[in-house]
Write a protein that holds these residues in place. Structure first.
Motif, PDB file in Angstrom:
ATOM      1  N   GLU A  16       0.834  -1.211   0.000  1.00  0.00           N
ATOM      2  CA  GLU A  16       0.000   0.000   0.000  1.00  0.00           C
ATOM      3  C   GLU A  16       0.868   1.260   0.000  1.00  0.00           C
ATOM      4  O   GLU A  16       0.503   2.270  -0.600  1.00  0.00           O
ATOM      5  N   LEU A  17       1.997   1.214   0.674  1.00  0.00           N
ATOM      6  CA  LEU A  17       2.868   2.380   0.771  1.00  0.00           C
ATOM      7  C   LEU A  17       3.702   2.600  -0.493  1.00  0.00           C
ATOM      8  O   LEU A  17       4.075   3.742  -0.798  1.00  0.00           O
ATOM      9  N   ALA A  18       3.999   1.548  -1.227  1.00  0.00           N
ATOM     10  CA  ALA A  18       4.909   1.637  -2.382  1.00  0.00           C
ATOM     11  C   ALA A  18       4.551   2.748  -3.370  1.00  0.00           C
ATOM     12  O   ALA A  18       5.424   3.540  -3.745  1.00  0.00           O
ATOM     13  N   PRO A  19       3.295   2.879  -3.790  1.00  0.00           N
ATOM     14  CA  PRO A  19       3.015   3.910  -4.796  1.00  0.00           C
ATOM     15  C   PRO A  19       3.048   5.349  -4.273  1.00  0.00           C
ATOM     16  O   PRO A  19       3.051   6.283  -5.075  1.00  0.00           O
ATOM     17  N   ILE A  20       3.074   5.530  -2.967  1.00  0.00           N
ATOM     18  CA  ILE A  20       3.092   6.905  -2.440  1.00  0.00           C
ATOM     19  C   ILE A  20       4.453   7.290  -1.871  1.00  0.00           C
ATOM     20  O   ILE A  20       4.603   8.358  -1.297  1.00  0.00           O
ATOM     21  N   ARG A  21       5.447   6.435  -2.064  1.00  0.00           N
ATOM     22  CA  ARG A  21       6.795   6.764  -1.595  1.00  0.00           C
ATOM     23  C   ARG A  21       7.338   7.935  -2.400  1.00  0.00           C
ATOM     24  O   ARG A  21       6.951   8.159  -3.539  1.00  0.00           O
ATOM     25  N   HIS A  22       8.249   8.667  -1.786  1.00  0.00           N
ATOM     26  CA  HIS A  22       8.805   9.850  -2.414  1.00  0.00           C
ATOM     27  C   HIS A  22      10.054   9.523  -3.226  1.00  0.00           C
ATOM     28  O   HIS A  22      10.757   8.552  -2.924  1.00  0.00           O
ATOM     29  N   PRO A  23      10.346  10.343  -4.240  1.00  0.00           N
ATOM     30  CA  PRO A  23      11.467  10.039  -5.144  1.00  0.00           C
ATOM     31  C   PRO A  23      12.829  10.480  -4.609  1.00  0.00           C
ATOM     32  O   PRO A  23      13.572  11.186  -5.275  1.00  0.00           O
ATOM     33  N   PHE A  24      13.127  10.104  -3.378  1.00  0.00           N
ATOM     34  CA  PHE A  24      14.463  10.331  -2.846  1.00  0.00           C
ATOM     35  C   PHE A  24      14.785   9.240  -1.841  1.00  0.00           C
ATOM     36  O   PHE A  24      13.893   8.568  -1.319  1.00  0.00           O
ATOM     37  N   SER A  25      16.073   9.045  -1.615  1.00  0.00           N
ATOM     38  CA  SER A  25      16.548   8.032  -0.680  1.00  0.00           C
ATOM     39  C   SER A  25      17.552   8.672   0.261  1.00  0.00           C
ATOM     40  O   SER A  25      18.004   9.789   0.032  1.00  0.00           O
ATOM     41  N   ILE A  26      17.891   7.940   1.299  1.00  0.00           N
ATOM     42  CA  ILE A  26      18.948   8.392   2.201  1.00  0.00           C
ATOM     43  C   ILE A  26      19.967   7.269   2.355  1.00  0.00           C
ATOM     44  O   ILE A  26      19.646   6.095   2.173  1.00  0.00           O
ATOM     45  N   ALA A  27      21.175   7.669   2.671  1.00  0.00           N
ATOM     46  CA  ALA A  27      22.245   6.709   2.943  1.00  0.00           C
ATOM     47  C   ALA A  27      22.980   7.190   4.176  1.00  0.00           C
ATOM     48  O   ALA A  27      23.195   8.387   4.354  1.00  0.00           O
ATOM     49  N   VAL A  28      23.355   6.247   5.018  1.00  0.00           N
ATOM     50  CA  VAL A  28      24.049   6.581   6.252  1.00  0.00           C
ATOM     51  C   VAL A  28      25.268   5.684   6.385  1.00  0.00           C
ATOM     52  O   VAL A  28      25.154   4.458   6.315  1.00  0.00           O
ATOM     53  N   CYS A  29      26.418   6.317   6.553  1.00  0.00           N
ATOM     54  CA  CYS A  29      27.603   5.538   6.902  1.00  0.00           C
ATOM     55  C   CYS A  29      27.369   5.083   8.330  1.00  0.00           C
ATOM     56  O   CYS A  29      27.060   5.897   9.193  1.00  0.00           O
ATOM     57  N   ARG A  30      27.445   3.807   8.548  1.00  0.00           N
ATOM     58  CA  ARG A  30      27.094   3.259   9.854  1.00  0.00           C
ATOM     59  C   ARG A  30      27.703   4.083  10.967  1.00  0.00           C
ATOM     60  O   ARG A  30      28.919   4.240  11.046  1.00  0.00           O
ATOM     61  N   ALA A  31      26.842   4.583  11.786  1.00  0.00           N
ATOM     62  CA  ALA A  31      27.261   5.436  12.890  1.00  0.00           C
ATOM     63  C   ALA A  31      27.872   4.596  14.002  1.00  0.00           C
ATOM     64  O   ALA A  31      27.568   3.415  14.145  1.00  0.00           O
ATOM     65  N   LYS A  32      28.693   5.233  14.774  1.00  0.00           N
ATOM     66  CA  LYS A  32      29.283   4.544  15.915  1.00  0.00           C
ATOM     67  C   LYS A  32      28.249   4.318  17.003  1.00  0.00           C
ATOM     68  O   LYS A  32      28.370   3.413  17.808  1.00  0.00           O
ATOM     69  N   ASN A  33      27.216   5.143  17.032  1.00  0.00           N
ATOM     70  CA  ASN A  33      26.132   4.973  17.989  1.00  0.00           C
ATOM     71  C   ASN A  33      24.998   4.230  17.287  1.00  0.00           C
ATOM     72  O   ASN A  33      24.301   4.811  16.450  1.00  0.00           O
ATOM     73  N   PRO A  34      24.781   2.947  17.574  1.00  0.00           N
ATOM     74  CA  PRO A  34      23.788   2.154  16.853  1.00  0.00           C
ATOM     75  C   PRO A  34      22.357   2.656  17.026  1.00  0.00           C
ATOM     76  O   PRO A  34      21.488   2.356  16.218  1.00  0.00           O
ATOM     77  N   PHE A  35      22.106   3.450  18.049  1.00  0.00           N
ATOM     78  CA  PHE A  35      20.766   4.012  18.245  1.00  0.00           C
ATOM     79  C   PHE A  35      20.412   4.973  17.110  1.00  0.00           C
ATOM     80  O   PHE A  35      19.279   5.031  16.665  1.00  0.00           O
ATOM     81  N   ASN A  36      21.402   5.725  16.632  1.00  0.00           N
ATOM     82  CA  ASN A  36      21.139   6.727  15.595  1.00  0.00           C
ATOM     83  C   ASN A  36      20.594   6.122  14.312  1.00  0.00           C
ATOM     84  O   ASN A  36      19.714   6.709  13.677  1.00  0.00           O
ATOM     85  N   ILE A  37      21.101   4.976  13.907  1.00  0.00           N
ATOM     86  CA  ILE A  37      20.618   4.350  12.674  1.00  0.00           C
ATOM     87  C   ILE A  37      19.143   4.005  12.820  1.00  0.00           C
ATOM     88  O   ILE A  37      18.339   4.280  11.925  1.00  0.00           O
ATOM     89  N   GLY A  38      18.765   3.410  13.935  1.00  0.00           N
ATOM     90  CA  GLY A  38      17.352   3.093  14.162  1.00  0.00           C
ATOM     91  C   GLY A  38      16.487   4.340  14.147  1.00  0.00           C
ATOM     92  O   GLY A  38      15.395   4.356  13.568  1.00  0.00           O
ATOM     93  N   ALA A  39      16.962   5.416  14.769  1.00  0.00           N
ATOM     94  CA  ALA A  39      16.206   6.662  14.792  1.00  0.00           C
ATOM     95  C   ALA A  39      16.057   7.235  13.382  1.00  0.00           C
ATOM     96  O   ALA A  39      14.988   7.751  13.018  1.00  0.00           O
ATOM     97  N   ILE A  40      17.100   7.130  12.577  1.00  0.00           N
ATOM     98  CA  ILE A  40      17.027   7.622  11.200  1.00  0.00           C
ATOM     99  C   ILE A  40      16.037   6.794  10.395  1.00  0.00           C
ATOM    100  O   ILE A  40      15.250   7.340   9.608  1.00  0.00           O
ATOM    101  N   ILE A  41      16.029   5.493  10.572  1.00  0.00           N
ATOM    102  CA  ILE A  41      15.078   4.638   9.860  1.00  0.00           C
ATOM    103  C   ILE A  41      13.650   5.014  10.245  1.00  0.00           C
ATOM    104  O   ILE A  41      12.763   5.117   9.383  1.00  0.00           O
ATOM    105  N   ARG A  42      13.419   5.237  11.513  1.00  0.00           N
ATOM    106  CA  ARG A  42      12.078   5.638  11.964  1.00  0.00           C
ATOM    107  C   ARG A  42      11.660   6.952  11.316  1.00  0.00           C
ATOM    108  O   ARG A  42      10.537   7.101  10.834  1.00  0.00           O
ATOM    109  N   THR A  43      12.559   7.914  11.286  1.00  0.00           N
ATOM    110  CA  THR A  43      12.257   9.211  10.673  1.00  0.00           C
ATOM    111  C   THR A  43      12.065   9.069   9.171  1.00  0.00           C
ATOM    112  O   THR A  43      11.144   9.655   8.591  1.00  0.00           O
TER     113      THR A  43
END
Length: 173
Positions: A16-43
């Motif tokens: 259901e979400l696939a057709p309304i996704r936006h035309p941009f992506s993000i990339a993150v160099c794995r952070a030293k703080n593993p909490f940040n990656i999860g927070a970025i995924i949530r956002t």
């Protein structure tokens, strides 16, 4: 008792979400703080990004994503070269204060772009900076040198949405 969202399976929600996704992506160099990656995924889920690239092999804290990772396309790239191969042909915009050539307010944001965020300690490598078509900085007004990576990612995604969403950009109304 936990109730499934919309009473649909995870696969049905992703569909259901696939057709309304936006035309941009993000990339993150794995952070030293593993909490940040999860927070970025949530956002990133809140902005319905096309995909999330995780560069490197460090672990990340799934609970920080608050269950949103299961709805996202997460592409794990073991190193920078694998990431650059995965995004070949797409505009790559680095977010890095020290090497910025423009600001978040002025940067062009074409469809298909990938915003690239470095790790908290090291920022973006010279190899990744060289691959970026733009490098932008988020304006800062205090004496602090940088934003936490999860906050920076949220601010960049918010600016992308502000420009594209008629509710945030009066010129699109």
């Amino acid at each position: 008792m936990k109730v499934p969202a919309f009473n649909l399976s995870t696969d049905e929600i992703r569909e259901e979400l696939a057709p309304i996704r936006h035309p941009f992506s993000i990339a993150v160099c794995r952070a030293k703080n593993p909490f940040n990656i999860g927070a970025i995924i949530r956002t990133a889920h809140s902005f319905l990004v096309r995909e999330i690239f995780l560069v490197g092999t460090e672990p990340w804290y799934e609970r920080a994503a608050m269950g949103m990772a299961k709805y996202e396309t997460i592409v794990e790239c073991p190193d920078e070269d694998a990431f650059l191969e995965a995004v070949r042909g797409r505009p790559l915009i680095g977010v890095e204060r020290d090497h910025a050539r423009t600001t978040l307010w002025e940067a062009e944001m074409p469809d298909g772009l990938v915003f690239l965020f470095g790790s908290e300690n090291d920022g973006l490598s010279d190899h990744l900076l060289a691959a970026c078509s733009q490098v932008l900085a988020i304006p800062m007004y205090g004496i602090n040198h940088s934003y936490p990576v999860a906050i920076a990612a949220g601010m960049v995604m918010c600016e992308w949405a502000r420009r594209r969403d008629p509710r945030g950009n009066p010129s699109l109304r």
